[in-house]
Design a protein around this motif. Structure first.
Motif, PDB file in Angstrom:
ATOM      1  N   VAL A  96       0.844  -1.196   0.000  1.00 48.91           N
ATOM      2  CA  VAL A  96       0.000   0.000   0.000  1.00 48.91           C
ATOM      3  C   VAL A  96       0.881   1.249   0.000  1.00 48.91           C
ATOM      4  CG1 VAL A  96      -1.710   1.307   1.355  1.00 48.91           C
ATOM      5  CG2 VAL A  96      -1.973  -1.176   1.054  1.00 48.91           C
ATOM      6  N   SER A  97       2.051   1.153   0.602  1.00 41.80           N
ATOM      7  CA  SER A  97       2.980   2.295   0.614  1.00 41.80           C
ATOM      8  C   SER A  97       3.412   2.675  -0.799  1.00 41.80           C
ATOM      9  CB  SER A  97       4.220   1.965   1.444  1.00 41.80           C
ATOM     10  OG  SER A  97       3.868   1.707   2.775  1.00 41.80           O
ATOM     11  N   ALA A 100       0.548   4.435  -2.379  1.00 36.56           N
ATOM     12  CA  ALA A 100       0.404   5.782  -1.821  1.00 36.56           C
ATOM     13  C   ALA A 100       1.439   6.734  -2.411  1.00 36.56           C
ATOM     14  CB  ALA A 100       0.520   5.737  -0.301  1.00 36.56           C
ATOM     15  N   ALA A 104       0.269   9.964  -4.498  1.00 38.58           N
ATOM     16  CA  ALA A 104       0.666  11.287  -4.004  1.00 38.58           C
ATOM     17  C   ALA A 104       1.531  12.003  -5.040  1.00 38.58           C
ATOM     18  CB  ALA A 104       1.423  11.152  -2.677  1.00 38.58           C
TER      19      ALA A 104
END
Length: 186
Positions: A96-97, A100, A104
């Motif tokens: 998930v990082s 993200a 972003a």
């Protein structure tokens, strides 16, 4: 008074079709359609990204609208794909990082490029950023791939490519911010 039909340049039409493919991808996944449809839409989006740029350059149709619409179409499609993979659990845990970071970066760089354009700067895309986009499409293609016998291997490769794309996302974001700070867009 004669009515004129607006017929977009082929490259703009291709870009617009990629933009339209994002909600189709969401519809297909959210309605539980076979993953082959999602995979085909990702393959189409990736191919159209290459085709619209080639068409615009070969026909001499590079335009201000295309220069803005093309990266927006890529970012909308990639963000939609990543969000759907998060939603259905294909991307989970520590991965998930990576998602993200990609989401972003796409939001931040889109705003940065729009601001640069508003200031009259070209805000062109770098070769490294184009490689990042290609890796993002590759990761989406691998992660949307239907459950073939090699599904676990494709999934693992897709997550590895996603991390590489996330790394390039960070690098290109830093480079864009440096270019903006130094007021030098190529």
């Amino acid at each position: 008074m004669q009515a004129h039909l607006f017929i977009p340049r082929p490259s703009i039409a291709i870009t617009a079709s990629r933009l339209a493919a994002a909600p189709l991808l969401a519809f297909a996944i959210l309605c539980g359609w076979p993953r082959e449809i999602a995979t085909a839409l990702v393959a189409y989006a990736a191919a159209s990204d290459v085709l619209d740029g080639w068409t615009a350059r070969s026909r001499g149709e590079v335009s201000a609208l295309g220069a803005v619409l093309d990266p927006v179409a890529d970012k909308v499609f990639v963000a939609t794909g990543v969000a759907l993979l998060l939603f259905d659990g294909t991307i989970s845990g520590t991965h998930v990082s990576a998602a993200a970071i990609i989401l972003a970066r796409e939001a931040a760089v889109t705003l940065l490029r729009l601001d640069a354009r508003a200031q009259g700067m070209a805000a062109s895309s770098s070769l490294l950023a184009k490689a990042k986009t290609a890796l993002q499409y590759a990761a989406l293609l691998l992660l949307f791939a239907p459950g073939f016998e090699l599904a676990a291997l494709l999934h693992a490769i897709g997550l590895a490519v996603l991390w590489i794309a996330a790394g390039l996302s960070l690098v290109t974001a830093v480079l864009y911010f440096m270019r903006m700070r130094e007021n030098r867009w190529t």
